[in-house]
Design a protein around this motif. Structure first.
Motif, PDB file in Angstrom:
ATOM      1  N   PRO A  18       0.840  -1.206   0.000  1.00  0.00           N
ATOM      2  CA  PRO A  18       0.000   0.000   0.000  1.00  0.00           C
ATOM      3  C   PRO A  18       0.873   1.252   0.000  1.00  0.00           C
ATOM      4  O   PRO A  18       2.014   1.228   0.484  1.00  0.00           O
ATOM      5  CB  PRO A  18      -0.785  -0.129   1.305  1.00  0.00           C
ATOM      6  CG  PRO A  18      -0.757  -1.576   1.640  1.00  0.00           C
ATOM      7  CD  PRO A  18       0.576  -2.073   1.151  1.00  0.00           C
ATOM      8  N   THR A  25      -4.569   7.136   1.042  1.00  0.00           N
ATOM      9  CA  THR A  25      -3.740   5.938   1.063  1.00  0.00           C
ATOM     10  C   THR A  25      -4.450   4.845   0.273  1.00  0.00           C
ATOM     11  O   THR A  25      -5.658   4.644   0.426  1.00  0.00           O
ATOM     12  CB  THR A  25      -3.481   5.465   2.498  1.00  0.00           C
ATOM     13  OG1 THR A  25      -2.772   6.489   3.208  1.00  0.00           O
ATOM     14  CG2 THR A  25      -2.629   4.203   2.510  1.00  0.00           C
ATOM     15  N   TYR A  27      -4.775   0.880  -0.852  1.00  0.00           N
ATOM     16  CA  TYR A  27      -4.476  -0.478  -0.392  1.00  0.00           C
ATOM     17  C   TYR A  27      -4.754  -1.542  -1.455  1.00  0.00           C
ATOM     18  O   TYR A  27      -4.177  -2.621  -1.410  1.00  0.00           O
ATOM     19  CB  TYR A  27      -5.308  -0.811   0.852  1.00  0.00           C
ATOM     20  CG  TYR A  27      -5.021   0.083   2.034  1.00  0.00           C
ATOM     21  CD1 TYR A  27      -3.996  -0.228   2.934  1.00  0.00           C
ATOM     22  CD2 TYR A  27      -5.772   1.235   2.258  1.00  0.00           C
ATOM     23  CE1 TYR A  27      -3.732   0.590   4.019  1.00  0.00           C
ATOM     24  CE2 TYR A  27      -5.517   2.059   3.343  1.00  0.00           C
ATOM     25  CZ  TYR A  27      -4.494   1.734   4.228  1.00  0.00           C
ATOM     26  OH  TYR A  27      -4.236   2.553   5.297  1.00  0.00           O
ATOM     27  N   ASP A  28      -5.688  -1.253  -2.346  1.00  0.00           N
ATOM     28  CA  ASP A  28      -6.043  -2.235  -3.364  1.00  0.00           C
ATOM     29  C   ASP A  28      -6.519  -1.513  -4.614  1.00  0.00           C
ATOM     30  O   ASP A  28      -6.567  -0.280  -4.660  1.00  0.00           O
ATOM     31  CB  ASP A  28      -7.110  -3.200  -2.860  1.00  0.00           C
ATOM     32  CG  ASP A  28      -8.360  -2.484  -2.358  1.00  0.00           C
ATOM     33  OD1 ASP A  28      -8.607  -1.329  -2.775  1.00  0.00           O
ATOM     34  OD2 ASP A  28      -9.098  -3.061  -1.536  1.00  0.00           O
TER      35      ASP A  28
END
Length: 355
Positions: A18, A25, A27-28
């Protein structure tokens, strides 16, 4: 040669690392895949991951569009007229570049496989290889240096760091990177609209003797006129990203005094290879360099961007690391990565293999 079937699906994929940019931010990622199968068994593969904050389209919207009757009725059409199909899709899905990108990429891949040449050679190969930057998100300086060292050891010679939260910390990070690597590593900075003009001027002044190759999208979209308070040499180092979406915005940004000396082209902003080529031509006529970027993407769309990039003589930079941190992909191939340099290869189409 007729198209016999069209298939699309969406896949959510965690990232192995990440990262943080100026305003979020990540993450995926969600990637939409499109397969176009020809009657001789050739399968053209497209992929799309539009960034809704920039183009107002989500992968969910893209998938819904690709499953509409309009796209399913590609079956029965002759792939040799793929440009006509793209023209019709541009009318049907106006201002939906993620949808167009998936269609554009899959059709290019299928057609060029049919005629037996790489996509880059269909348009005319101008460049054989360039070093890609590899991106490091916003993080503490010590952690950033550790990641930069690992990337350098892996063969990468260009680092792009995300900035835009704290200008003093950004200056420290660039300074430490230069102290660590000297001229062995080039540094690109991506502020993701995080600075105001005063902060940008300060950053440029404090880092003018360091190894910064370019500064990407320092000011928010809509504030481009403030960049004209900078001198021409400083503006030459600035790359338009969120400010540049399609040929229309490219035309506006190419007028003198030009706020940016570099255009960052992303297939997910402009609707695939054809949209990218339109921007590239405008840039060439305005003496603006090209910098090819990406979101978190499949090798399929990364390969398409690379083929498009290497068919343009004004391409100077690539930042096509978007598939490196995917937890998995649905294709392999598409490009060759060696010592930080990216090569298209000589396989027909985009050189992809489904896995």
């Amino acid at each position: 040669m007729k198209i016999i079937s069209v298939k699309s699906w969406l896949q959510q994929l965690p990232l192995t690392k990440p990262y943080t940019i100026a305003y979020k931010t990540i993450y995926d990622t969600e990637i939409v895949f499109l397969e176009i199968t020809l009657e001789n068994g050739i399968v053209g593969i497209g992929a799309s991951n539009p960034f809704s904050a920039v183009v107002n389209e989500t992968p969910t919207i893209t998938l819904a569009n690709l499953q509409k009757d309009f796209v399913q009725e590609f079956a029965g059409r002759d792939i040799r007229y793929f440009n006509q199909i793209i023209d019709e899709a541009l009318i049907k899905f106006s201002h939906l570049p993620g949808t167009i990108a998936a269609i554009d990429i899959a059709l290019h891949d299928a057609f060029c496989q049919l005629i037996g040449i790489p996509v880059v050679d269909f348009y005319g190969r101008k460049i054989d290889a360039l070093p890609t930057s590899i991106t490091i998100g916003i993080k503490e300086t010590a952690e950033m240096l550790k990641e930069a060292k690992a990337n350098f050891a892996a063969g990468f010679k260009v680092i792009k760091i995300k900035t835009g939260l704290d200008v003093e910390e950004d200056i420290e990070r660039v300074t430490k990177l230069t102290e660590q690597f000297g001229n062995k590593m080039k540094i690109r900075v991506d502020a993701n609209q995080g600075y105001n003009i005063t902060q940008l001027k300060y950053f440029i002044k404090q880092t003018e003797k360091l190894s910064i190759e370019l500064i990407e999208q320092p000011l928010p979209v809509g504030k481009e006129n403030k960049l004209n308070t900078l001198n021409k040499a400083d503006r030459k180092l600035l790359a338009a990203d969120e400010s540049l979406t399609d040929a229309s915005s490219a035309l506006l940004l190419s007028h003198s005094p030009k706020p940016f000396g570099i255009f960052n082209i992303k297939l997910m902003k402009c609707g695939g290879i054809r949209g990218a080529k339109e921007i590239a031509l405008i840039a060439a006529n305005a003496n603006i360099d090209l910098f090819w970027g990406c979101n978190d993407e499949s090798m399929a769309s990364i390969a398409a961007a690379l083929h498009a990039a290497y068919s343009c003589g004004n391409t100077k930079y690539i930042d096509l690391d978007g598939s490196f941190d995917l937890s998995r992909d649905f294709v392999e191939g598409g490009f060759i990565l060696k010592d930080g340099y990216m090569y298209c290869g000589n396989k027909p189409g985009l050189g992809l293999k489904k896995i």
